[in-house]
Design a protein around this motif. Sequence first.
Motif, PDB file in Angstrom:
ATOM      1  N   LEU A 187       1.484  16.310 -13.760  1.00  0.00           N
ATOM      2  CA  LEU A 187       1.287  17.753 -13.625  1.00  0.00           C
ATOM      3  C   LEU A 187       2.507  18.518 -14.149  1.00  0.00           C
ATOM      4  O   LEU A 187       2.373  19.503 -14.885  1.00  0.00           O
ATOM      5  CB  LEU A 187       1.023  18.106 -12.164  1.00  0.00           C
ATOM      6  CG  LEU A 187       0.780  19.589 -11.846  1.00  0.00           C
ATOM      7  CD1 LEU A 187      -0.422  20.102 -12.604  1.00  0.00           C
ATOM      8  CD2 LEU A 187       0.591  19.789 -10.352  1.00  0.00           C
ATOM      9  N   LEU A 188       3.695  18.045 -13.792  1.00  0.00           N
ATOM     10  CA  LEU A 188       4.911  18.686 -14.303  1.00  0.00           C
ATOM     11  C   LEU A 188       5.004  18.549 -15.816  1.00  0.00           C
ATOM     12  O   LEU A 188       5.453  19.467 -16.506  1.00  0.00           O
ATOM     13  CB  LEU A 188       6.146  18.067 -13.646  1.00  0.00           C
ATOM     14  CG  LEU A 188       6.361  18.386 -12.164  1.00  0.00           C
ATOM     15  CD1 LEU A 188       7.556  17.620 -11.630  1.00  0.00           C
ATOM     16  CD2 LEU A 188       6.563  19.870 -11.958  1.00  0.00           C
ATOM     17  N   GLY A 189       4.579  17.389 -16.337  1.00  0.00           N
ATOM     18  CA  GLY A 189       4.604  17.205 -17.783  1.00  0.00           C
ATOM     19  C   GLY A 189       3.702  18.189 -18.505  1.00  0.00           C
ATOM     20  O   GLY A 189       4.063  18.713 -19.562  1.00  0.00           O
ATOM     21  N   GLN A 190       2.526  18.444 -17.944  1.00  0.00           N
ATOM     22  CA  GLN A 190       1.640  19.425 -18.567  1.00  0.00           C
ATOM     23  C   GLN A 190       2.218  20.837 -18.489  1.00  0.00           C
ATOM     24  O   GLN A 190       2.119  21.616 -19.438  1.00  0.00           O
ATOM     25  CB  GLN A 190       0.272  19.394 -17.895  1.00  0.00           C
ATOM     26  CG  GLN A 190      -0.572  18.180 -18.284  1.00  0.00           C
ATOM     27  CD  GLN A 190      -2.027  18.367 -17.916  1.00  0.00           C
ATOM     28  OE1 GLN A 190      -2.395  19.333 -17.271  1.00  0.00           O
ATOM     29  NE2 GLN A 190      -2.854  17.418 -18.313  1.00  0.00           N
ATOM     30  N   ILE A 191       2.878  21.155 -17.360  1.00  0.00           N
ATOM     31  CA  ILE A 191       3.489  22.479 -17.239  1.00  0.00           C
ATOM     32  C   ILE A 191       4.656  22.604 -18.207  1.00  0.00           C
ATOM     33  O   ILE A 191       4.863  23.652 -18.830  1.00  0.00           O
ATOM     34  CB  ILE A 191       3.946  22.721 -15.789  1.00  0.00           C
ATOM     35  CG1 ILE A 191       2.725  22.715 -14.850  1.00  0.00           C
ATOM     36  CG2 ILE A 191       4.689  24.039 -15.672  1.00  0.00           C
ATOM     37  CD1 ILE A 191       3.081  22.849 -13.398  1.00  0.00           C
ATOM     38  N   LEU A 249       0.828  -1.209   0.000  1.00  0.00           N
ATOM     39  CA  LEU A 249       0.000   0.000   0.000  1.00  0.00           C
ATOM     40  C   LEU A 249       0.865   1.262   0.000  1.00  0.00           C
ATOM     41  O   LEU A 249       0.573   2.233  -0.712  1.00  0.00           O
ATOM     42  CB  LEU A 249      -0.928  -0.009   1.215  1.00  0.00           C
ATOM     43  CG  LEU A 249      -2.044  -1.063   1.208  1.00  0.00           C
ATOM     44  CD1 LEU A 249      -2.842  -0.996   2.493  1.00  0.00           C
ATOM     45  CD2 LEU A 249      -2.957  -0.863   0.012  1.00  0.00           C
ATOM     46  N   LYS A 250       1.932   1.262   0.793  1.00  0.00           N
ATOM     47  CA  LYS A 250       2.820   2.420   0.805  1.00  0.00           C
ATOM     48  C   LYS A 250       3.448   2.637  -0.569  1.00  0.00           C
ATOM     49  O   LYS A 250       3.533   3.765  -1.063  1.00  0.00           O
ATOM     50  CB  LYS A 250       3.908   2.230   1.856  1.00  0.00           C
ATOM     51  CG  LYS A 250       3.419   2.299   3.293  1.00  0.00           C
ATOM     52  CD  LYS A 250       4.566   2.052   4.263  1.00  0.00           C
ATOM     53  CE  LYS A 250       4.083   2.062   5.707  1.00  0.00           C
ATOM     54  NZ  LYS A 250       5.174   1.774   6.657  1.00  0.00           N
ATOM     55  N   THR A 251       3.900   1.535  -1.182  1.00  0.00           N
ATOM     56  CA  THR A 251       4.535   1.654  -2.498  1.00  0.00           C
ATOM     57  C   THR A 251       3.558   2.180  -3.533  1.00  0.00           C
ATOM     58  O   THR A 251       3.886   3.071  -4.331  1.00  0.00           O
ATOM     59  CB  THR A 251       5.089   0.293  -2.942  1.00  0.00           C
ATOM     60  OG1 THR A 251       5.991  -0.198  -1.940  1.00  0.00           O
ATOM     61  CG2 THR A 251       5.812   0.403  -4.265  1.00  0.00           C
ATOM     62  N   LEU A 252       2.340   1.632  -3.534  1.00  0.00           N
ATOM     63  CA  LEU A 252       1.340   2.099  -4.497  1.00  0.00           C
ATOM     64  C   LEU A 252       0.983   3.564  -4.261  1.00  0.00           C
ATOM     65  O   LEU A 252       0.797   4.334  -5.211  1.00  0.00           O
ATOM     66  CB  LEU A 252       0.084   1.226  -4.406  1.00  0.00           C
ATOM     67  CG  LEU A 252       0.238  -0.227  -4.882  1.00  0.00           C
ATOM     68  CD1 LEU A 252      -1.069  -0.987  -4.678  1.00  0.00           C
ATOM     69  CD2 LEU A 252       0.653  -0.270  -6.346  1.00  0.00           C
ATOM     70  N   GLY A 253       0.897   3.945  -2.990  1.00  0.00           N
ATOM     71  CA  GLY A 253       0.610   5.345  -2.697  1.00  0.00           C
ATOM     72  C   GLY A 253       1.719   6.275  -3.166  1.00  0.00           C
ATOM     73  O   GLY A 253       1.457   7.322  -3.764  1.00  0.00           O
ATOM     74  N   VAL A 254       2.967   5.883  -2.912  1.00  0.00           N
ATOM     75  CA  VAL A 254       4.104   6.707  -3.347  1.00  0.00           C
ATOM     76  C   VAL A 254       4.140   6.803  -4.864  1.00  0.00           C
ATOM     77  O   VAL A 254       4.337   7.883  -5.444  1.00  0.00           O
ATOM     78  CB  VAL A 254       5.417   6.120  -2.791  1.00  0.00           C
ATOM     79  CG1 VAL A 254       6.621   6.783  -3.451  1.00  0.00           C
ATOM     80  CG2 VAL A 254       5.480   6.317  -1.287  1.00  0.00           C
ATOM     81  N   ILE A 255       3.961   5.663  -5.533  1.00  0.00           N
ATOM     82  CA  ILE A 255       3.994   5.667  -6.997  1.00  0.00           C
ATOM     83  C   ILE A 255       2.829   6.479  -7.558  1.00  0.00           C
ATOM     84  O   ILE A 255       2.983   7.223  -8.539  1.00  0.00           O
ATOM     85  CB  ILE A 255       3.965   4.223  -7.528  1.00  0.00           C
ATOM     86  CG1 ILE A 255       5.262   3.498  -7.143  1.00  0.00           C
ATOM     87  CG2 ILE A 255       3.790   4.203  -9.044  1.00  0.00           C
ATOM     88  CD1 ILE A 255       5.285   2.044  -7.536  1.00  0.00           C
ATOM     89  N   GLY A 256       1.645   6.362  -6.944  1.00  0.00           N
ATOM     90  CA  GLY A 256       0.499   7.128  -7.426  1.00  0.00           C
ATOM     91  C   GLY A 256       0.706   8.625  -7.290  1.00  0.00           C
ATOM     92  O   GLY A 256       0.459   9.387  -8.234  1.00  0.00           O
ATOM     93  N   VAL A 257       1.167   9.060  -6.115  1.00  0.00           N
ATOM     94  CA  VAL A 257       1.422  10.493  -5.920  1.00  0.00           C
ATOM     95  C   VAL A 257       2.517  10.969  -6.868  1.00  0.00           C
ATOM     96  O   VAL A 257       2.422  12.046  -7.473  1.00  0.00           O
ATOM     97  CB  VAL A 257       1.800  10.766  -4.452  1.00  0.00           C
ATOM     98  CG1 VAL A 257       2.234  12.214  -4.276  1.00  0.00           C
ATOM     99  CG2 VAL A 257       0.620  10.459  -3.543  1.00  0.00           C
ATOM    100  N   GLY A 258       3.581  10.141  -7.021  1.00  0.00           N
ATOM    101  CA  GLY A 258       4.653  10.520  -7.936  1.00  0.00           C
ATOM    102  C   GLY A 258       4.175  10.616  -9.369  1.00  0.00           C
ATOM    103  O   GLY A 258       4.577  11.526 -10.108  1.00  0.00           O
ATOM    104  N   ALA A 259       3.309   9.681  -9.775  1.00  0.00           N
ATOM    105  CA  ALA A 259       2.792   9.720 -11.149  1.00  0.00           C
ATOM    106  C   ALA A 259       1.929  10.961 -11.382  1.00  0.00           C
ATOM    107  O   ALA A 259       2.004  11.595 -12.444  1.00  0.00           O
ATOM    108  CB  ALA A 259       1.991   8.452 -11.436  1.00  0.00           C
TER     109      ALA A 259
END
Length: 741
Positions: A384-388, A369-379
């Motif tokens: 968002l950075l990609g759109q900027i 769960l921690k890994t999925l949460g970290v990967i989800g937030v990072g993605a």
Amino acid sequence: MVTLPTRRLLPLLWLLFALPLGLAQAQSQTTDTPPYSALADLLENEQSRDALVNELRNLAQGTPAEANAAASAAAEPSASRELAQSTRAIAEGLGDQFTVLADVLNNLAEGRLTGDNGQFSMSGLLDASLNLGLVIAATLAAFLLLRRLAGPLFSRLDHWSRHGAGNTPVLRLVLCVALAAALDVLAVGLAYVGGNLVATFAVGVTGEQSTQASLFLNAFMVIELLKAGLRMLFSSRYNGLRLLPIHATEAAYWNRWLALLISLLGYGVMVMEPLVAIHVSPALSQGLNTLLMLAAFGYAVAVILKNRRRLSAALRDRANQSSLTASKLSLQLLARTWHWLALGYFTVVLVLVLLSPSNALPFVLFATLKTLGVIGVGALLSALLGQIIGRRIRLSDDLRRKLPLLEARLNSYIPNGLRFVRLLLLTAVILLSLNAWQVLDLATWYASDAGGVLMGRIVSVAFILAMAAAIWVGLASLIEHKLNPETGTGMPSARTQTLLSLFRSALAVLLVTMTVMIALSELGIDIGPLIAGAGVLGLAIGFGAQKLVQDVITGVFIQIENAMNTGDVVTLGGITGTAEKLSIRSVGIRDLSGTYHIIPFSSVDTVSNYMRDFAYHVGEYRVAYRENIDEAIAHLQHAFEELVADPEQKPYVLEALEVAGVIALADSSVNIRVRIMTAPGMQWAVGRAYNRLVKMHFEQAGIEIPYPQSTVHFEGSRQGEAPALKLERATSSARHTGTCG
């Protein structure tokens, strides 16, 4: 958390496809104490009791030499021995569990099985199952009803996410998904409360809740929350509430598969296994746990192998569509290895659960769960950075008019800076994922001296780079503002343009050098030897490249003396043309034919500049000897007056016509020189216009502009008498002929 020594970890890593090291730390080897109930079951069973007695006798009969050999072998373990021991432990554990499971089933058939509540009773089991079924039906019915009532809200959120105006699309998507997840969690919570009410007041003894109902409701809460998280990633019904950019068909497939796997493991481990332990037998519960894990593992492996090629192709297509090199390489690597990572993950989970079922499963669940949460937030942050990054910065028209290069400069620096931030984000996701699996202990590392110093240096270097970029943008924009003629100060002089351009180049070199030196110093690198080495290298270059040094020194003095500027027409080294580019070492000149010459300053002895203060058109006009000189000069003056009357030429004529007079009595003409003062650089244009007018005035006045002539004298006496030249009409073969008489 129970840990595994490092010497037992290496062969296990080799066996499990080199997956994260911290997975094995969930195992228990020497510190786990078997439950007393399990020990009692072991002693009550005749076969297991006899096997234990035989094992103790065999150990008692062992010789000291064998014991010493075993101790020596344990003191110097090898990777192959550890691998063999780990593999044998897993195989023996599986064999023992299946043996115990067979004995339990045999005892169950004979009615000699006891659970935690005493003697096994089939009627009690059926009664408990009926009550549990009522709680399950009520809870699921309430949950489905609440989800159906929330359907219109989900539809509105989906529509606003896909078609809403304003805000960044990624932010709007995240907001809608967060609201939908909140509704999902609210439905789960209300269904959980409803199930508790049914279990407490409608089933069994009023006011009390049965154990099996509590087990199911707790499992329902955990499992449905996990499914709500899955729906955030793989929403199949609402395209605008799906975080992953995949098709609805793909989302439905993976959501169905993962939800089934979570339900199988969740309800099996959290509900069925404890109920079997309570009402039937703990040994049967442990065997059921093993069967569930094997079934889930087989199911996962089958799905992974079935979708290996299809998902790899989808990842490669996504990589080809990516505009960022780092994302493209990451997706291509993931397309090749995703199935190995997935197989390794499920294999590690299976092995850990088999070796330490009480500790491994919670550890794996929370780490996942921690890994999925970290990967989800990072993605999400990466998207968002990609759109900027892909969005072009637009300045106002007035600012773009004053600073025409600022917009291009910002659109170059800011996306590159955001790409660097994206790289840091990827590094942070990897480190936090490893920390979730206890491969790294980031908190301890950061609290250490080395971790604190390293993070401080990274922050300092990032701040230095950001400040250097800001200083460069500010000073370069200021120089650009001074060079722009539309900023209110008018057109800058050629000298100002040249000096500011050279200053901008020197500023760039100086700023880059200082930034690199300061950044290396912040990273702990001693820059003293670098500075000393640069001095020695500069001295060596000075001796070995004297021509280069001479170029630079001469260029500095040329700029100090303002010998020429960009745009001046000059003569250097025998070449005349326009100075297009000046550096500290050379000058680039474009001649009249368009050829571009680069002339080092060391080869320049004289600079002839045609663009200083004013210029002269110097014209020499020839008239025939029989013409009146004063009349010719008067017509030259008339031509000048007409030139001055021309509005296109008048601004460039600075003074009246200067007539030098007759400067030569040539072979066939009398030469008259005049001079016209003009603006610098306009002498050629004014001269061409004046020559045209002189030709027109001389033609109107009948003044001959002679060409070279020759006088022929025939032989005669000393007094100059010569025989007459007789002309006769030409014959038919020739038009004219002449004879001397």
